[in-house]
Design a protein around this motif. Structure first.
Motif, short mmCIF file in Angstrom:
data_model
loop_
_atom_site.label_atom_id
_atom_site.label_comp_id
_atom_site.label_asym_id
_atom_site.label_seq_id
_atom_site.Cartn_x
_atom_site.Cartn_y
_atom_site.Cartn_z
N ARG A 32 36.69 53.59 47.65
CA ARG A 32 35.62 52.61 47.44
C ARG A 32 35.87 51.84 46.16
O ARG A 32 35.76 50.60 46.13
N LYS A 33 36.24 52.54 45.10
CA LYS A 33 36.53 51.87 43.83
C LYS A 33 37.71 50.91 43.99
O LYS A 33 37.69 49.79 43.47
N ASN A 34 38.72 51.35 44.71
CA ASN A 34 39.89 50.50 44.95
C ASN A 34 39.50 49.27 45.76
O ASN A 34 39.91 48.15 45.44
N LEU A 35 38.69 49.46 46.79
CA LEU A 35 38.24 48.33 47.59
C LEU A 35 37.38 47.37 46.77
O LEU A 35 37.49 46.15 46.92
N ASN A 36 36.53 47.91 45.91
CA ASN A 36 35.72 47.05 45.03
C ASN A 36 36.62 46.20 44.13
O ASN A 36 36.34 45.02 43.91
N LYS A 37 37.69 46.81 43.64
CA LYS A 37 38.64 46.07 42.79
C LYS A 37 39.31 44.97 43.60
O LYS A 37 39.44 43.84 43.13
N ASP A 41 39.10 40.99 42.92
CA ASP A 41 40.31 40.17 42.78
C ASP A 41 40.30 39.02 43.78
O ASP A 41 40.66 37.88 43.43
N LEU A 42 39.88 39.29 45.00
CA LEU A 42 39.81 38.24 46.02
C LEU A 42 38.76 37.19 45.67
O LEU A 42 38.98 36.00 45.86
N LYS A 43 37.63 37.64 45.13
CA LYS A 43 36.60 36.69 44.70
C LYS A 43 37.16 35.77 43.61
O LYS A 43 36.93 34.56 43.63
N ALA A 44 37.88 36.35 42.66
CA ALA A 44 38.48 35.55 41.58
C ALA A 44 39.50 34.56 42.15
O ALA A 44 39.55 33.40 41.72
N GLU A 45 40.29 35.01 43.11
CA GLU A 45 41.28 34.13 43.75
C GLU A 45 40.60 32.99 44.49
O GLU A 45 41.01 31.83 44.39
N VAL A 46 39.54 33.31 45.21
CA VAL A 46 38.79 32.27 45.94
C VAL A 46 38.21 31.27 44.95
O VAL A 46 38.29 30.06 45.15
#
Length: 105
Positions: A32-37, A41-46
């Motif tokens: 879960r922590k890995n998925l949150n990371k 990261d994807l939000k920042a990329e978007v």
């Protein structure tokens, strides 16, 4: 004796199941922590791509404005050239071969 042994076996099995469950819970929490990371990261990329798209859109809008201005200037120059050609033709038709533009005062 058999009941005690059976109870001990059940208790041991329950402890092992509890340990497996705790291990699975810890792994799930790490996942879960890995998925949150990954999501962050994807939000920042978007957001980065949105910003880039906004910049490109602004540049395209500016380029379109320059293109319109250039087209208007071209059209104005063509109109002026056409008028000069018409004036030249009129002057030729009326026997005016040369116009001295120099002021000899």
């Amino acid at each position: 004796m058999k009941e005690k042994a059976a109870a001990e076996a059940v208790a041991k099995e329950a402890k092992e199941a509890e340990a497996r469950a705790a291990k699975a819970l810890a792994k799930a929490d790490a996942d879960r922590k890995n998925l949150n990371k990954v999501v962050e990261d994807l939000k920042a990329e978007v957001q980065s791509r949105v910003t880039n798209l906004e910049d490109v859109t602004a540049c395209a809008t500016e380029a379109e404005a320059w293109a319109r201005e250039a087209a208007e200037a071209r059209d104005s120059l063509i109109s002026s050239l056409d008028q000069l050609k018409a004036d030249r033709d009129w002057m030729r038709d009326h026997g005016i071969g040369h116009v001295n533009c120099w002021n000899h005062s």
